[in-house]
Design a protein around this motif. Structure first.
Motif, mmCIF file in Angstrom:
data_model
loop_
_atom_site.group_PDB
_atom_site.id
_atom_site.type_symbol
_atom_site.label_atom_id
_atom_site.label_comp_id
_atom_site.label_asym_id
_atom_site.label_seq_id
_atom_site.Cartn_x
_atom_site.Cartn_y
_atom_site.Cartn_z
ATOM 1 N N TYR A 18 42.453 62.220 -1.862
ATOM 2 C CA TYR A 18 41.308 62.031 -0.963
ATOM 3 C C TYR A 18 40.278 63.128 -1.192
ATOM 4 O O TYR A 18 39.065 62.885 -1.264
ATOM 5 C CB TYR A 18 41.790 62.034 0.476
ATOM 6 C CG TYR A 18 40.698 62.044 1.504
ATOM 7 C CD1 TYR A 18 39.799 60.990 1.598
ATOM 8 C CD2 TYR A 18 40.558 63.118 2.391
ATOM 9 C CE1 TYR A 18 38.774 60.998 2.538
ATOM 10 C CE2 TYR A 18 39.548 63.133 3.336
ATOM 11 C CZ TYR A 18 38.659 62.052 3.415
ATOM 12 O OH TYR A 18 37.675 62.069 4.350
ATOM 13 N N ARG A 78 44.135 59.003 8.624
ATOM 14 C CA ARG A 78 43.175 57.911 8.559
ATOM 15 C C ARG A 78 42.166 58.023 9.701
ATOM 16 O O ARG A 78 40.964 57.804 9.522
ATOM 17 C CB ARG A 78 43.912 56.571 8.636
ATOM 18 C CG ARG A 78 42.991 55.358 8.407
ATOM 19 C CD ARG A 78 43.772 54.051 8.432
ATOM 20 N NE ARG A 78 44.761 54.013 7.376
ATOM 21 C CZ ARG A 78 46.075 54.099 7.576
ATOM 22 N NH1 ARG A 78 46.544 54.257 8.807
ATOM 23 N NH2 ARG A 78 46.929 54.033 6.569
ATOM 24 N N SER A 79 42.647 58.398 10.880
ATOM 25 C CA SER A 79 41.762 58.567 12.028
ATOM 26 C C SER A 79 40.774 59.698 11.807
ATOM 27 O O SER A 79 39.577 59.581 12.109
ATOM 28 C CB SER A 79 42.593 58.830 13.289
ATOM 29 O OG SER A 79 41.759 59.090 14.398
ATOM 30 N N SER A 126 50.220 59.671 8.526
ATOM 31 C CA SER A 126 49.266 58.855 7.778
ATOM 32 C C SER A 126 48.205 58.282 8.698
ATOM 33 O O SER A 126 47.009 58.254 8.377
ATOM 34 C CB SER A 126 50.002 57.733 7.050
ATOM 35 O OG SER A 126 49.096 56.915 6.350
ATOM 36 N N ASN A 127 48.617 57.812 9.880
ATOM 37 C CA ASN A 127 47.661 57.277 10.855
ATOM 38 C C ASN A 127 46.699 58.352 11.335
ATOM 39 O O ASN A 127 45.508 58.097 11.533
ATOM 40 C CB ASN A 127 48.405 56.675 12.045
ATOM 41 C CG ASN A 127 49.130 55.386 11.681
ATOM 42 O OD1 ASN A 127 48.740 54.705 10.745
ATOM 43 N ND2 ASN A 127 50.188 55.069 12.415
ATOM 44 N N ARG A 168 39.766 60.842 8.930
ATOM 45 C CA ARG A 168 38.824 60.431 7.889
ATOM 46 C C ARG A 168 37.711 59.574 8.468
ATOM 47 O O ARG A 168 36.526 59.751 8.138
ATOM 48 C CB ARG A 168 39.566 59.667 6.797
ATOM 49 C CG ARG A 168 38.646 59.126 5.703
ATOM 50 C CD ARG A 168 39.440 58.521 4.572
ATOM 51 N NE ARG A 168 38.572 57.973 3.550
ATOM 52 C CZ ARG A 168 38.983 57.529 2.371
ATOM 53 N NH1 ARG A 168 40.259 57.573 2.079
ATOM 54 N NH2 ARG A 168 38.134 57.037 1.504
#
Length: 264
Positions: A259, A11-12, A7-8, A14
């Motif tokens: 997303y 997010r990075s 998940s991290n 994105r």
């Protein structure tokens, strides 16, 4: 722990993509122009893609596929028709056309001749007719060396007395005069012939129907809407993992799907 790490990472990624998009707008970056040779190769690759494939596998669109195949049935007892598949880019118009064109069952509908032609925005009637002829009998015709009347005569001789299936992929031309010329050249086929058109424009489909009404049966436009959530997930989910492994990726996969849908 693995879910949190993934998940991290997402997010990075994105955030990095968002920064790149902002930089493109800020500094007015331009993509390098595509050379005419590269463009021709790309278009030719799409145009000839069909001949090298067997049945096309696709997810969803069952209603549309069944509807088109039903229109193909009993060709000898039905009028020749124009079938327009309309929708935004990426909605699956070409994929549906490929599916029905390459499906082995389509051979049971007694098409004597089949041709697939990629048209594109750069519409030239002579080139379209020459490409149809090339697909039907294998001849390569230099467009600059022949007249439209000669091409018309050649195509009429090929189509006469034959039940054909011709797909015109990615049609943009809206000129009634030009579309009438195209339709007139395709009327020589036998009863039961089909013209399948993929287009982003409802105006293109309407124009074709207007000019083709005297020769072809008018079929209501097949308008593609977005896929359902379940169909989207069928595309996104991994197919090469065991059930116990898939469970670990379901949440991540569905987040990616949501997303992606935000940006479409």
């Amino acid at each position: 722990m693995m879910r949190i790490t993934m998940s991290n990472k997402m997010r990075s990624i994105r955030l990095q993509l968002d920064r790149i998009a902002d930089d493109v707008k800020k500094f007015n970056f331009l993509l390098p122009p595509v050379s005419s040779i590269e463009q021709a190769n790309n278009e030719r690759g799409r145009e000839t893609y069909i001949g090298a494939r067997d049945d096309v596998q696709m997810v969803g669109r069952e209603k549309e596929k069944k509807h088109i195949l039903k229109l193909f049935q009993n060709n000898g007892d039905r009028e020749s028709s124009i079938i327009a598949i309309v929708g935004l880019g990426g909605m699956g118009k070409t994929t549906i056309a490929k599916f029905v064109y390459t499906l082995k069952e389509s051979n049971e509908f007694h098409f004597d001749l089949k041709a697939w032609v990629y048209v594109s925005m750069d519409f030239k009637l002579e080139k379209v007719i020459a490409d149809i002829i090339s697909e039907l009998d294998g001849r390569i015709i230099p467009v600059k060396d022949v007249t439209l009347q000669h091409l018309k005569s050649q195509l009429e001789n090929i189509l006469y007395g034959k039940v054909y299936l011709i797909v015109l992929d990615d049609l943009w031309e809206e000129s009634k005069h030009t579309m009438k010329e195209l339709v007139d050249m395709l009327q020589s086929g036998k009863k039961g012939s089909k013209i399948v058109v993929t287009t982003r424009s409802e105006n293109v489909a309407s124009t074709l129907f207007d000019v083709g009404s005297s020769h072809f049966h008018l079929v209501e436009q097949i308008k593609l809407e977005g896929l359902s959530d379940d169909e989207c997930w069928s595309i996104m989910k991994p197919h090469n993992l065991g059930d116990d492994q898939i469970i670990d990726f379901v949440d991540i996969g569905k987040k990616l799907q949501n997303y992606a849908m935000e940006y479409l």
